[in-house]
Write an enzyme that holds these catalytic residues in place. Structure first.
Site, mmCIF file in Angstrom:
data_model
loop_
_atom_site.group_PDB
_atom_site.id
_atom_site.type_symbol
_atom_site.label_atom_id
_atom_site.label_comp_id
_atom_site.label_asym_id
_atom_site.label_seq_id
_atom_site.Cartn_x
_atom_site.Cartn_y
_atom_site.Cartn_z
ATOM 1 N N ARG A 179 0.826 -1.216 0.000
ATOM 2 C CA ARG A 179 0.000 0.000 0.000
ATOM 3 C C ARG A 179 0.857 1.262 0.000
ATOM 4 N NH1 ARG A 179 -3.596 -0.579 5.059
ATOM 5 N NH2 ARG A 179 -1.590 -1.326 5.789
ATOM 6 N N ASN B 211 -6.225 -2.656 2.199
ATOM 7 C CA ASN B 211 -6.221 -4.104 2.347
ATOM 8 C C ASN B 211 -7.648 -4.598 2.499
ATOM 9 O OD1 ASN B 211 -3.438 -4.357 2.279
ATOM 10 N ND2 ASN B 211 -3.193 -4.428 4.493
#
Length: 93
Positions: free
Chosen positions: A22, A40
């Site tokens: 990320r 996520n």
């Protein structure tokens, strides 16, 4: 301003959580001037939205196939659509 803006909604599967996927996605998107978000999912995948020029969004979709250095990407699903005018790029929780 070019009107060739697009939106890509991406679902990435593989070893993509806990490997800085990320954060690296965010940094790469900012380098490309792409707006959107990344997060996520509970099933182990990463979900992301990219908005920007077709060229920059394509670069991000291509990047998703590689990911961060520790990631092992198995599959990338992409859906294209009309941009919604997101500003900036963030990691969502």
């Amino acid at each position: 301003m070019s009107s060739n803006r697009t939106r890509a909604h991406v679902l990435v599967s593989g070893t993509v959580q806990g490997v800085y996927y990320r954060a690296t996605t965010r940094d790469t998107a900012r380098e490309h001037g792409v707006s959107g978000w990344v997060k996520n999912l509970d099933d182990g995948r990463v979900e992301a939205v990219f908005e920007g020029s077709e060229e920059d969004v394509e670069a991000m979709v291509g990047w998703c196939h590689e990911g961060s250095s520790a990631a092992q990407v198995e599959d990338v699903e992409v859906e294209y659509g009309e941009p919604e005018g997101i500003e900036g790029f963030e990691i969502r929780r």
